[in-house]
Design a protein around this motif. Structure first.
Motif, PDB file in Angstrom:
ATOM      1  N   GLY A  62       0.799  -1.159   0.077  1.00  0.00           N
ATOM      2  CA  GLY A  62       0.052   0.021   0.094  1.00  0.00           C
ATOM      3  C   GLY A  62       0.922   1.094   0.003  1.00  0.00           C
ATOM      4  O   GLY A  62       0.639   2.080  -0.679  1.00  0.00           O
ATOM      5  N   ARG A  63       1.836   1.294   0.715  1.00  0.00           N
ATOM      6  CA  ARG A  63       2.820   2.410   0.811  1.00  0.00           C
ATOM      7  C   ARG A  63       3.523   2.435  -0.393  1.00  0.00           C
ATOM      8  O   ARG A  63       3.838   3.736  -1.060  1.00  0.00           O
ATOM      9  CB  ARG A  63       3.674   2.319   2.030  1.00  0.00           C
ATOM     10  CG  ARG A  63       5.007   3.372   1.993  1.00  0.00           C
ATOM     11  CD  ARG A  63       5.476   3.975   3.156  1.00  0.00           C
ATOM     12  NE  ARG A  63       6.428   4.603   3.068  1.00  0.00           N
ATOM     13  CZ  ARG A  63       6.567   5.978   2.950  1.00  0.00           C
ATOM     14  NH1 ARG A  63       5.538   6.825   2.790  1.00  0.00           N
ATOM     15  NH2 ARG A  63       7.710   6.593   2.763  1.00  0.00           N
ATOM     16  N   GLU A  64       3.956   1.469  -0.887  1.00  0.00           N
ATOM     17  CA  GLU A  64       4.803   1.415  -2.126  1.00  0.00           C
ATOM     18  C   GLU A  64       3.806   2.216  -3.304  1.00  0.00           C
ATOM     19  O   GLU A  64       4.433   2.962  -4.100  1.00  0.00           O
ATOM     20  CB  GLU A  64       5.303   0.148  -2.509  1.00  0.00           C
ATOM     21  CG  GLU A  64       6.094  -0.485  -1.726  1.00  0.00           C
ATOM     22  CD  GLU A  64       6.380  -2.062  -1.516  1.00  0.00           C
ATOM     23  OE1 GLU A  64       5.873  -2.537  -2.316  1.00  0.00           O
ATOM     24  OE2 GLU A  64       6.840  -2.496  -0.407  1.00  0.00           O
ATOM     25  N   ALA A  65       2.622   1.555  -3.219  1.00  0.00           N
ATOM     26  CA  ALA A  65       1.797   2.239  -4.473  1.00  0.00           C
ATOM     27  C   ALA A  65       1.719   3.815  -4.302  1.00  0.00           C
ATOM     28  O   ALA A  65       1.520   4.366  -5.069  1.00  0.00           O
ATOM     29  CB  ALA A  65       0.607   1.354  -4.500  1.00  0.00           C
ATOM     30  N   ARG A  66       1.550   4.100  -2.899  1.00  0.00           N
ATOM     31  CA  ARG A  66       1.218   5.464  -2.715  1.00  0.00           C
ATOM     32  C   ARG A  66       2.356   6.615  -3.102  1.00  0.00           C
ATOM     33  O   ARG A  66       2.291   7.511  -3.709  1.00  0.00           O
ATOM     34  CB  ARG A  66       0.760   5.813  -1.065  1.00  0.00           C
ATOM     35  CG  ARG A  66      -0.610   5.359  -0.720  1.00  0.00           C
ATOM     36  CD  ARG A  66      -0.950   5.951   0.643  1.00  0.00           C
ATOM     37  NE  ARG A  66      -0.060   5.196   1.543  1.00  0.00           N
ATOM     38  CZ  ARG A  66      -0.181   3.957   2.338  1.00  0.00           C
ATOM     39  NH1 ARG A  66      -1.113   3.173   1.670  1.00  0.00           N
ATOM     40  NH2 ARG A  66       0.525   3.769   3.011  1.00  0.00           N
TER      41      ARG A  66
END
Length: 112
Positions: A62-66
């Motif tokens: 999730g953080r990587e996508a953001r």
């Protein structure tokens, strides 16, 4: 078109001077990028240790996508190809995850 960096004897001295000035700027920017990456990896190593100590997973999709979306927007605003920025960040993220996995393995093995 030549790929040689050697100056030709008949090249305009003003052109060679400008070329040298631009290349010096590129060299300075490259040095700054390397130092910034080193600082970034110091921070991600601390994140990796914190994750390992608290048994959190090495990756956070999730953080990587953001972060990818954020970097693509920054790249667009900076007039840099967002696809290139995404490839660059994806490469860095993969390296960070590899470090986090190693830190988690070392911590689980009692080496931290």
């Amino acid at each position: 078109m030549t790929t040689s960096n050697a100056a030709t004897p008949d090249a305009d001295p003003a052109v060679l001077e400008e070329l040298t000035r631009l290349r010096d700027s590129i060299d300075n920017i490259d040095a700054a990028v390397v130092h910034m990456l080193a600082e970034r990896f110091k921070c991600t190593q601390q994140v990796g240790r914190l994750k390992a100590q608290h048994r959190l997973p090495p990756a956070d999709p999730g953080r990587e996508a953001r972060q990818i979306a954020r970097l693509r927007a920054l790249a667009e605003n900076a007039k840099l190809d967002p696809a290139f920025a995404e490839k660059f960040l994806t490469f860095i993220i993969a390296e960070v995850i590899r470090h986090h996995e190693r830190i988690a393995d070392d911590t689980a093995g009692g080496r931290s």
